[in-house]
Design a protein around this motif. Structure first.
Motif, short mmCIF file in Angstrom:
data_model
loop_
_atom_site.label_atom_id
_atom_site.label_comp_id
_atom_site.label_asym_id
_atom_site.label_seq_id
_atom_site.Cartn_x
_atom_site.Cartn_y
_atom_site.Cartn_z
N UNK A 149 0.84 -1.21 0.00
CA UNK A 149 0.00 0.00 0.00
C UNK A 149 0.87 1.25 0.00
N UNK A 150 1.91 1.23 0.82
CA UNK A 150 2.84 2.36 0.84
C UNK A 150 3.47 2.59 -0.53
N UNK A 151 3.94 1.51 -1.15
CA UNK A 151 4.60 1.64 -2.44
C UNK A 151 3.67 2.14 -3.53
N UNK A 152 2.41 1.72 -3.49
CA UNK A 152 1.46 2.13 -4.53
C UNK A 152 1.18 3.62 -4.52
N UNK A 153 1.41 4.28 -3.39
CA UNK A 153 1.17 5.73 -3.30
C UNK A 153 2.07 6.52 -4.24
N UNK A 154 3.24 5.97 -4.54
CA UNK A 154 4.17 6.68 -5.43
C UNK A 154 4.36 5.97 -6.76
N UNK A 155 3.53 4.97 -7.04
CA UNK A 155 3.69 4.17 -8.26
C UNK A 155 3.70 5.05 -9.50
N UNK A 156 2.74 5.97 -9.62
CA UNK A 156 2.64 6.77 -10.83
C UNK A 156 3.86 7.68 -11.01
N UNK A 157 4.41 8.19 -9.92
CA UNK A 157 5.59 9.05 -10.01
C UNK A 157 6.82 8.25 -10.39
N UNK A 158 6.99 7.09 -9.77
CA UNK A 158 8.15 6.27 -10.06
C UNK A 158 8.13 5.75 -11.50
N UNK A 159 7.00 5.24 -11.93
CA UNK A 159 6.91 4.67 -13.27
C UNK A 159 7.10 5.74 -14.34
N UNK A 160 6.58 6.93 -14.10
CA UNK A 160 6.78 8.02 -15.05
C UNK A 160 8.26 8.31 -15.25
N UNK A 161 9.01 8.40 -14.14
CA UNK A 161 10.45 8.64 -14.23
C UNK A 161 11.18 7.47 -14.88
N UNK A 162 10.80 6.25 -14.51
CA UNK A 162 11.47 5.07 -15.06
C UNK A 162 11.18 4.90 -16.54
N UNK B 177 3.00 0.28 -29.21
CA UNK B 177 2.44 1.63 -29.37
C UNK B 177 0.92 1.62 -29.25
N UNK B 178 0.32 0.54 -29.72
CA UNK B 178 -1.14 0.44 -29.75
C UNK B 178 -1.73 0.17 -28.37
N UNK B 179 -1.04 -0.62 -27.53
CA UNK B 179 -1.66 -1.07 -26.28
C UNK B 179 -0.94 -0.62 -25.01
N UNK B 180 0.15 0.13 -25.15
CA UNK B 180 0.87 0.62 -23.98
C UNK B 180 0.95 2.15 -24.01
N UNK B 181 0.80 2.76 -22.84
CA UNK B 181 0.93 4.21 -22.75
C UNK B 181 2.35 4.63 -22.36
N UNK B 182 3.13 3.66 -21.90
CA UNK B 182 4.54 3.86 -21.59
C UNK B 182 5.19 2.51 -21.77
N UNK B 183 6.52 2.48 -21.94
CA UNK B 183 7.17 1.23 -22.33
C UNK B 183 7.97 0.57 -21.21
N UNK B 184 7.84 1.08 -19.99
CA UNK B 184 8.46 0.43 -18.85
C UNK B 184 9.86 0.90 -18.54
N UNK B 185 10.36 0.45 -17.39
CA UNK B 185 11.63 0.93 -16.89
C UNK B 185 12.79 -0.03 -17.03
N UNK B 186 12.62 -1.11 -17.82
CA UNK B 186 13.68 -2.12 -17.96
C UNK B 186 14.08 -2.24 -19.43
N UNK B 187 15.37 -2.30 -19.66
CA UNK B 187 15.93 -2.44 -21.00
C UNK B 187 16.91 -3.61 -21.00
N UNK B 188 16.82 -4.47 -22.01
CA UNK B 188 17.82 -5.51 -22.19
C UNK B 188 18.67 -5.16 -23.41
N UNK B 189 19.94 -5.53 -23.35
CA UNK B 189 20.82 -5.25 -24.50
C UNK B 189 21.99 -6.23 -24.51
N UNK B 190 22.57 -6.40 -25.69
CA UNK B 190 23.71 -7.29 -25.87
C UNK B 190 24.98 -6.46 -26.03
#
Length: 284
Positions: A143-156, A191-204
């Motif tokens: 519950x505590x974490x969810x209070x800042x979910x929108x702020x954290x995800x926006x930055x990430x 692009x069609x079904x997500x409003x943001x693409x998340x905070x994790x990137x994989x690369x080689x």
């Protein structure tokens, strides 16, 4: 995993079928391959998947599965509930490792399931039998974490998108996996079904297992850990962490190359993270 296994065991009849993707959380795949051959009428996938971020057209898959009477469950952990609304797109159930972005502070382990009252009640009945009940303090931390979910995800979202572009332009990076990039094979779906693409990137990394280890060790900001979605950046080399017990050939069959890196961006200043990643690349 308790949420995943209880969901699958509660909803899959003996003699049924399960359809899933090759690229997915390894423990989920092990459960499906080892314990479920005797059950199932369910389509189960992550979108985006772990760790290569393949995206499933949830609306299309849901229409096809419902036509044949199969349920659709989407693990939306990487997307977060903010970036993707799988139930609105037609899925019957959404699963999250709330350990990750929802809690957001790397201090609680929990899974959660959302869907219709009928389906969730069926799952909950088995859950009460098998256990895995969340303790009160963990519930409070969620519950505590969810209070800042929108702020954290926006930055990430912002940091990951910019870092994906930076990495794709670097000669010491062979390939970047991120649904926000035009080069991603399912970018049009994301692009069609997500409003943001998340905070994790994989690369080689352009190199072998040991050169990639050198890159990871040269990083100063992220923790080296097999998790993601917290306030702190976290880096993971799947070949020697989640998939350490498999041979190289077995790992490659799942798309896990020795030079693959999964980077979860936290809420640190973008310029600090960028400088750290670039200095680590320059060191190899």
């Amino acid at each position: 995993m308790c949420a995943s296994t209880v969901l699958l065991m509660a909803l899959v009849p003996a003699g049924g079928h399960i359809v899933t993707t090759t690229d997915c959380y390894r423990k989920t795949r092990i459960f499906i391959e080892t314990f479920l051959p005797k059950m199932v009428s369910l389509y189960f996938t992550e979108s985006p998947t772990n760790p290569l971020f393949r995206c499933v057209d949830i609306k299309l898959v849901s229409e096809l599965c419902h036509k044949y009477g199969a349920l659709v469950c989407i693990d939306g952990t990487f997307a977060t509930p903010l970036n993707q609304k799988a139930l609105a797109l037609g899925a019957d159930l959404v699963l999250h490792s709330a350990t990750k972005f929802i809690a957001g502070h790397n201090d609680v382990i929990v899974g959660c399931i959302s869907g219709s009252e009928k389906l969730v009640t069926t799952i909950r009945t088995l859950h009460h039998v098998l256990g895995g009940v969340l303790n009160p303090n963990a519930a409070y931390l969620i519950i505590r974490g969810m209070k800042t979910l929108h702020l954290r995800v926006q930055q990430q979202n912002l940091t990951a998108m910019k870092m994906a572009e930076v990495l794709e332009a670097r000669p010491k990076v062979k390939r970047v996996y991120y649904p926000g990039l035009a080069s991603h094979p399912e970018h049009h779906i994301a692009k069609k079904q997500m409003t943001g693409f998340g905070g994790v990137v994989s690369f080689e990394v352009d190199g072998d297992l040991h050169r990639t280890i050198k890159f990871v060790d040269a990083l100063q900001i992220p923790y080296i850990a097999p998790s993601f979605g917290g306030c702190e950046s976290i880096v993971d080399q799947p070949a020697i962490m989640s998939y350490w017990d498999l041979t190289q050939a077995e790992r490659v069959a799942y798309g896990i190359k020795d030079n693959l890196v999964r980077f979860s961006f936290g809420v640190e200043d973008f310029e600090d993270v960028k400088a750290d990643v670039l200095q680590a690349l320059d060191s190899i």
